[in-house]
Design a protein around this motif. Structure first.
Motif, PDB file in Angstrom:
ATOM      1  N   LEU A 116       3.233   3.190 -13.795  1.00 54.77           N
ATOM      2  CA  LEU A 116       2.688   3.754 -12.558  1.00 54.77           C
ATOM      3  C   LEU A 116       1.239   4.192 -12.743  1.00 54.77           C
ATOM      4  CD1 LEU A 116       3.342   5.016  -9.654  1.00 54.77           C
ATOM      5  CD2 LEU A 116       4.941   3.451 -10.720  1.00 54.77           C
ATOM      6  N   GLU A 117       0.990   4.768 -13.901  1.00 53.69           N
ATOM      7  CA  GLU A 117      -0.367   5.212 -14.185  1.00 53.69           C
ATOM      8  C   GLU A 117      -1.312   4.011 -14.228  1.00 53.69           C
ATOM      9  OE1 GLU A 117      -0.549   8.011 -17.370  1.00 53.69           O
ATOM     10  OE2 GLU A 117      -2.693   7.655 -17.627  1.00 53.69           O
ATOM     11  N   LEU A 118      -0.820   2.923 -14.799  1.00 55.84           N
ATOM     12  CA  LEU A 118      -1.629   1.704 -14.831  1.00 55.84           C
ATOM     13  C   LEU A 118      -1.859   1.176 -13.406  1.00 55.84           C
ATOM     14  CD1 LEU A 118      -3.004  -0.316 -16.778  1.00 55.84           C
ATOM     15  CD2 LEU A 118      -0.956  -1.720 -16.582  1.00 55.84           C
ATOM     16  N   SER A 119      -0.849   1.268 -12.563  1.00 59.69           N
ATOM     17  CA  SER A 119      -1.012   0.842 -11.161  1.00 59.69           C
ATOM     18  C   SER A 119      -2.125   1.646 -10.489  1.00 59.69           C
ATOM     19  CB  SER A 119       0.289   1.036 -10.369  1.00 59.69           C
ATOM     20  OG  SER A 119       1.314   0.231 -10.895  1.00 59.69           O
ATOM     21  N   ARG A 120      -2.170   2.927 -10.807  1.00 58.70           N
ATOM     22  CA  ARG A 120      -3.240   3.761 -10.231  1.00 58.70           C
ATOM     23  C   ARG A 120      -4.606   3.342 -10.766  1.00 58.70           C
ATOM     24  NH1 ARG A 120       0.684   7.726 -10.588  1.00 58.70           N
ATOM     25  NH2 ARG A 120       0.009   8.500 -12.603  1.00 58.70           N
ATOM     26  N   ASP A 121      -4.680   3.067 -12.064  1.00 59.31           N
ATOM     27  CA  ASP A 121      -5.956   2.623 -12.649  1.00 59.31           C
ATOM     28  C   ASP A 121      -6.422   1.326 -11.994  1.00 59.31           C
ATOM     29  OD1 ASP A 121      -5.939   4.730 -14.410  1.00 59.31           O
ATOM     30  OD2 ASP A 121      -5.054   3.587 -16.070  1.00 59.31           O
ATOM     31  N   ARG A 132       0.834  -1.201   0.000  1.00 63.95           N
ATOM     32  CA  ARG A 132       0.000   0.000   0.000  1.00 63.95           C
ATOM     33  C   ARG A 132       0.873   1.257   0.000  1.00 63.95           C
ATOM     34  NH1 ARG A 132      -4.030  -0.609   4.634  1.00 63.95           N
ATOM     35  NH2 ARG A 132      -5.496   0.539   3.342  1.00 63.95           N
ATOM     36  N   ALA A 133       1.881   1.214  -0.867  1.00 60.68           N
ATOM     37  CA  ALA A 133       2.838   2.315  -0.925  1.00 60.68           C
ATOM     38  C   ALA A 133       2.221   3.527  -1.609  1.00 60.68           C
ATOM     39  CB  ALA A 133       4.097   1.885  -1.676  1.00 60.68           C
ATOM     40  N   GLY A 134       2.532   4.700  -1.107  1.00 65.05           N
ATOM     41  CA  GLY A 134       2.013   5.933  -1.683  1.00 65.05           C
ATOM     42  C   GLY A 134       2.985   6.551  -2.672  1.00 65.05           C
ATOM     43  N   TRP A 135       4.265   6.178  -2.544  1.00 69.06           N
ATOM     44  CA  TRP A 135       5.295   6.842  -3.343  1.00 69.06           C
ATOM     45  C   TRP A 135       6.206   5.823  -4.002  1.00 69.06           C
ATOM     46  CZ3 TRP A 135       4.279  11.733  -4.017  1.00 69.06           C
ATOM     47  CH2 TRP A 135       3.591  12.426  -3.007  1.00 69.06           C
ATOM     48  N   VAL A 136       6.488   6.068  -5.276  1.00 70.66           N
ATOM     49  CA  VAL A 136       7.349   5.153  -6.022  1.00 70.66           C
ATOM     50  C   VAL A 136       8.411   5.955  -6.773  1.00 70.66           C
ATOM     51  CG1 VAL A 136       7.391   3.291  -7.733  1.00 70.66           C
ATOM     52  CG2 VAL A 136       5.353   3.629  -6.327  1.00 70.66           C
ATOM     53  N   PRO A 137       9.656   5.912  -6.301  1.00 73.12           N
ATOM     54  CA  PRO A 137      10.709   6.616  -7.029  1.00 73.12           C
ATOM     55  C   PRO A 137      11.112   5.830  -8.271  1.00 73.12           C
ATOM     56  CG  PRO A 137      11.607   5.620  -5.024  1.00 73.12           C
ATOM     57  CD  PRO A 137      10.156   5.262  -5.076  1.00 73.12           C
ATOM     58  N   VAL A 138      10.714   6.294  -9.422  1.00 75.52           N
ATOM     59  CA  VAL A 138      11.104   5.654 -10.689  1.00 75.52           C
ATOM     60  C   VAL A 138      11.379   6.723 -11.729  1.00 75.52           C
ATOM     61  CG1 VAL A 138       9.968   3.378 -10.566  1.00 75.52           C
ATOM     62  CG2 VAL A 138       8.649   5.389 -11.271  1.00 75.52           C
ATOM     63  N   GLY A 139      12.047   6.322 -12.780  1.00 72.90           N
ATOM     64  CA  GLY A 139      12.357   7.239 -13.874  1.00 72.90           C
ATOM     65  C   GLY A 139      11.182   7.390 -14.827  1.00 72.90           C
ATOM     66  N   LYS A 140      11.384   8.279 -15.784  1.00 74.38           N
ATOM     67  CA  LYS A 140      10.345   8.601 -16.771  1.00 74.38           C
ATOM     68  C   LYS A 140       9.806   7.369 -17.496  1.00 74.38           C
ATOM     69  CE  LYS A 140       9.746  13.177 -18.197  1.00 74.38           C
ATOM     70  NZ  LYS A 140       9.186  13.329 -16.877  1.00 74.38           N
ATOM     71  N   PRO A 196      -4.310   2.813  -1.638  1.00 71.99           N
ATOM     72  CA  PRO A 196      -3.995   4.196  -2.027  1.00 71.99           C
ATOM     73  C   PRO A 196      -3.499   4.193  -3.474  1.00 71.99           C
ATOM     74  CG  PRO A 196      -2.258   3.318  -0.616  1.00 71.99           C
ATOM     75  CD  PRO A 196      -3.296   2.233  -0.741  1.00 71.99           C
ATOM     76  N   GLU A 197      -3.681   5.323  -4.168  1.00 74.01           N
ATOM     77  CA  GLU A 197      -3.177   5.396  -5.540  1.00 74.01           C
ATOM     78  C   GLU A 197      -1.730   5.879  -5.503  1.00 74.01           C
ATOM     79  OE1 GLU A 197      -5.717   7.537  -8.243  1.00 74.01           O
ATOM     80  OE2 GLU A 197      -7.501   6.642  -7.321  1.00 74.01           O
ATOM     81  N   PRO A 198      -0.806   5.034  -5.903  1.00 73.51           N
ATOM     82  CA  PRO A 198       0.616   5.398  -5.785  1.00 73.51           C
ATOM     83  C   PRO A 198       1.036   6.488  -6.764  1.00 73.51           C
ATOM     84  CG  PRO A 198       0.393   3.318  -6.957  1.00 73.51           C
ATOM     85  CD  PRO A 198      -0.989   3.709  -6.528  1.00 73.51           C
ATOM     86  N   ALA A 199       1.875   7.392  -6.281  1.00 77.68           N
ATOM     87  CA  ALA A 199       2.360   8.482  -7.136  1.00 77.68           C
ATOM     88  C   ALA A 199       3.864   8.341  -7.339  1.00 77.68           C
ATOM     89  CB  ALA A 199       2.056   9.823  -6.476  1.00 77.68           C
ATOM     90  N   VAL A 200       4.337   8.901  -8.440  1.00 76.64           N
ATOM     91  CA  VAL A 200       5.780   8.916  -8.688  1.00 76.64           C
ATOM     92  C   VAL A 200       6.427   9.882  -7.705  1.00 76.64           C
ATOM     93  CG1 VAL A 200       7.590   9.550 -10.333  1.00 76.64           C
ATOM     94  CG2 VAL A 200       5.550   8.362 -11.142  1.00 76.64           C
ATOM     95  N   LEU A 201       7.455   9.426  -7.031  1.00 77.90           N
ATOM     96  CA  LEU A 201       8.237  10.308  -6.174  1.00 77.90           C
ATOM     97  C   LEU A 201       9.369  10.821  -7.043  1.00 77.90           C
ATOM     98  CD1 LEU A 201       8.749  11.413  -3.311  1.00 77.90           C
ATOM     99  CD2 LEU A 201      10.144   9.418  -2.867  1.00 77.90           C
ATOM    100  N   SER A 202       9.171  12.019  -7.578  1.00 74.21           N
ATOM    101  CA  SER A 202      10.178  12.451  -8.545  1.00 74.21           C
ATOM    102  C   SER A 202      11.204  13.344  -7.895  1.00 74.21           C
ATOM    103  CB  SER A 202       9.526  13.145  -9.737  1.00 74.21           C
ATOM    104  OG  SER A 202       8.837  14.265  -9.303  1.00 74.21           O
ATOM    105  N   THR A 203      12.421  13.078  -8.212  1.00 68.93           N
ATOM    106  CA  THR A 203      13.546  13.856  -7.695  1.00 68.93           C
ATOM    107  C   THR A 203      14.490  14.049  -8.858  1.00 68.93           C
ATOM    108  OG1 THR A 203      14.176  11.694  -6.862  1.00 68.93           O
ATOM    109  CG2 THR A 203      13.765  13.381  -5.218  1.00 68.93           C
ATOM    110  N   GLU A 204      15.312  15.060  -8.733  1.00 62.78           N
ATOM    111  CA  GLU A 204      16.321  15.309  -9.753  1.00 62.78           C
ATOM    112  C   GLU A 204      17.367  14.215  -9.691  1.00 62.78           C
ATOM    113  OE1 GLU A 204      17.337  17.956 -11.947  1.00 62.78           O
ATOM    114  OE2 GLU A 204      15.189  18.401 -11.973  1.00 62.78           O
ATOM    115  N   THR A 205      17.411  13.381 -10.689  1.00 58.79           N
ATOM    116  CA  THR A 205      18.527  12.440 -10.761  1.00 58.79           C
ATOM    117  C   THR A 205      19.176  12.618 -12.124  1.00 58.79           C
ATOM    118  OG1 THR A 205      17.005  10.747 -11.510  1.00 58.79           O
ATOM    119  CG2 THR A 205      17.614  10.660  -9.192  1.00 58.79           C
TER     120      THR A 205
END
Ligand code: TRP
Length: 337
Positions: free
Chosen positions: A160-165, A146-154, A179-188
């Motif tokens: 991720l969008e499919l996971s939310r659907d 039930r993770a809310g945040w997923v750090p992944v690349g583009k 919960p609908e998981p969101a991308v945890l975006s950071t500058e990498t």
């Protein structure tokens, strides 16, 4: 309360290299060290089965990746680090989620299209159904905790969008639970191939193109020395290869040095030998420290084995609780564990 569970996964593709270290794993370590999240990181060996593979190599690479992640700074006292196939609830949930995932949505996944085209060109081409349902397993990975945040690349945003659907359809059909998981975006930094700086750094291009996170000094220096800098830029423009080297310096924490070179280049100078030397020095320092840590960890097989078991147990405790609720909501009988 907001959801502070982070989940991410990496395929056991053999040794970590600078591209996936700076692009992903270093960020995972930062998330862990921030202390703001319950972080869960997984070596996704089941995902690696979707492309042709050798069983002995998969087992070896899975253990290797687990060790590499610890050497790179994931700390089993702070994060849950585990191997996907050791938590069978991933596959159980994947089936259930497959039944609330639209077939049409899977047909639109660009990664499937790319990978299946890649396979089609080969002799004895075999495209497995697993490659097609891959994103459902990925959704299960995330939703199981039930993770809310997923750090992944583009490249993973569509998954991720499919996971939310999938989460939304499950909730709509059976009751609000995921919960609908969101991308945890950071500058990498996105690191490019050293030999062909128009492509992303990746192992599949061949050894000239990447530097391993644990690579020996001699080959690190040789690869940096022969790195392509310019690709025929006009005037004062800095080539993509030189920019990539500057990015590597910054990634190694040498932003000041990088800036000094940039100033020089802006004034028209084009001496790349000193830049290469600075990059090589920074990388030798990094890979040397990493190699030492990895030797310490890999030398104690018993401890590695124990950490793998413990990681899986911690993950399973959460996974079991989720499955109990999912089974109830989805209309399946209770079962004894
Ligand atoms: N598909 C991801 C990749 O190829 C790996 C992955 C599997 C993953 N399960 C995941 C990433 C869950 C984030 C969350 O990079």
């Amino acid at each position: 309360m907001s959801n502070q569970t982070v989940f991410s996964g990496i395929q056991p593709t053999g040794e970590l290299h600078l591209g996936n270290y700076f692009g992903a794993v270093a960020n995972w370590v930062r998330i862990q060290e921030s202390g703001c999240y319950q972080a869960i990181y997984c070596v996704v060996d089941l995902h690696a089965m979707t492309m042709p593979y050798n069983p002995n190599e998969l087992r070896k690479n899975t253990q290797q990746m687990f060790i590499d992640l610890l050497a790179a700074g994931l700390d089993p006292d702070k994060s849950i680090v585990f191997v996907q196939s050791m938590v069978p609830e991933h596959t159980e949930l994947a089936w259930i989620l497959g039944c609330v995932c639209a077939y049409g949505d899977l047909t639109r996944q660009t990664q499937f299209k790319d990978k299946s085209e890649q396979l089609e060109g080969k002799q004895d081409a075999f495209i497995s159904a697993g490659l097609f349902t891959y994103p459902v397993l990925q959704a299960a990975d995330i939703l199981l905790y039930r993770a809310g945040w997923v750090p992944v690349g583009k490249d993973q945003e569509q998954h991720l969008e499919l996971s939310r659907d999938i989460a939304r359809r499950f909730n709509g059909q059976f009751g609000e639970y995921f919960p609908e998981p969101a991308v945890l975006s950071t500058e990498t930094p996105k690191l490019l191939s050293l030999a062909d700086p128009l492509k992303k750094m990746s192992k599949s291009l061949g050894p000239k193109h990447y530097i391993g996170l644990f690579e020996e000094e001699k080959s690190v220096r040789a690869k940096v020395r022969s790195a392509v800098t310019d690709t025929g830029e006009a005037g004062t423009e800095i080539g993509p290869g030189a920019l990539n080297l500057l990015g590597l310096l910054r990634a190694c924490g040498k932003a000041d040095t990088a800036q000094a070179f940039e100033r020089e280049y802006a004034n028209g100078a084009r001496r790349y030998a000193p830049l290469k030397e600075a990059v090589a020095d920074a990388l030798v320092e990094l890979t040397g420290a990493m190699r030492q840590r990895r030797e310490g960890i890999a030398g104690d097989r018993e401890r590695v084995h124990k950490l793998m078991q413990e990681g899986a147990e911690k993950a399973r405790a959460i996974a079991r609780a989720t499955m109990k609720e999912v089974r109830r909501l989805a209309g399946l009988p209770k079962h004894q564990e």
